[in-house]
Enzyme design. Structure first.
Site, PDB file in Angstrom:
ATOM      1  N   ASP A  46       1.306   6.943  -3.445  1.00  0.00           N
ATOM      2  CA  ASP A  46       0.367   6.652  -2.368  1.00  0.00           C
ATOM      3  C   ASP A  46       0.748   5.405  -1.571  1.00  0.00           C
ATOM      4  OD1 ASP A  46      -1.046   8.777  -3.377  1.00  0.00           O
ATOM      5  OD2 ASP A  46      -2.533   7.542  -4.411  1.00  0.00           O
ATOM      6  N   TYR A  47       0.394   5.424  -0.301  1.00  0.00           N
ATOM      7  CA  TYR A  47       0.644   4.306   0.616  1.00  0.00           C
ATOM      8  C   TYR A  47       0.069   3.001   0.077  1.00  0.00           C
ATOM      9  CZ  TYR A  47       0.327   1.653   5.043  1.00  0.00           C
ATOM     10  OH  TYR A  47       0.428   0.705   6.023  1.00  0.00           O
TER      11      TYR A  47
END
Length: 237
Positions: A104-105
């Site tokens: 995930d970012y």
């Protein structure tokens, strides 16, 4: 270059698929250092591998990196919005390497970068069930009941997660830290799992993939995977 199976070497040279390479070997069409080979052996780029009069050489060196992805970095080779990507950290590497899977970012931690498509496909294939372990910091307490729910599987929006492992639970002042190990890789899965049991994650770090641990690798830095580490994942070069 690390030694690899002969059929993979032939495939990486672009001459034939692995399956076709195995057929050529069994037919006696391949020579290594002047000798006809009819069984699988280990070779590298120092060996003279030929099919007929054609000398086979791998143009690109196979690379395998462990990378500690910082938060706010896209697990992609490019981004249409101009955000920083994992590729930006590898601009001095001669060969083009790409991420294996996603992270995930807004999460940090271990991700592999490689130019070996077979390695990437092996790790991402569900049947191989490669474990990913995450360190979680969150708001809320992990009770025995919540631990059992997470381990047995929870509904994350029409999908029941597979069994997970929960370790090292610490509850303190309405917050918790915990490690969770899963073999799946659904989008934002760990965050959704904790949301499903009423626990809000505020920090998520992947600390291991299989037996390969992030250790003291600093954020934004990378190192080469050893052959022993690659093999410990169940993959044979």
């Amino acid at each position: 270059m690390e030694k690899m199976r002969l059929q993979k070497y032939i495939a990486l040279c672009g001459y034939a698929s692995r399956r076709k390479a195995e057929q050529l070997i069994s037919q006696g069409a391949v020579t290594v250092n002047g000798n006809v080979v009819r069984e699988i052996i280990m070779v590298d780029d120092s060996d003279d591998v030929r099919i007929g009069n054609k000398v086979l050489k791998i143009e690109n060196k196979l690379l395998y990196f462990a990378f500690n992805k910082p938060e706010m970095v896209i697990t992609s080779m490019s981004d249409q919005f101009g955000r920083k990507t994992v590729a930006d950290f590898f601009d001095t590497v001669e060969e083009r390497v790409y991420p294996v899977g996603r992270l995930d970012y807004d999460s940090s931690g271990l991700i592999f970068m490689t130019n070996d498509g077979d390695f990437a496909n092996f790790l991402m294939h569900p049947k191989n069930e490669v474990t990913k372990t995450y360190a979680v910091s969150a708001k809320g307490d992990i009770t025995d009941d919540i631990k059992i729910q997470l381990e047995n599987g929870v509904d994350i929006g029409g999908y029941i997660t597979e069994k997970a492992r929960i370790d090292n639970v610490v509850n303190s002042n309405g917050k918790c830290s915990v490690e969770i190990s899963i073999t799946e890789g659904k989008n934002r899965q760990v965050r959704k799992m904790f949301d499903a049991v009423g626990i809000k994650i505020y920090m998520l770090q992947r600390i291991a993939i299989g037996p390969v641990k992030i250790g003291d690798l600093k954020k934004g830095r990378y190192r080469s995977l050893t052959q022993k580490e690659i093999e410990s994942l169940g993959y044979n070069i």
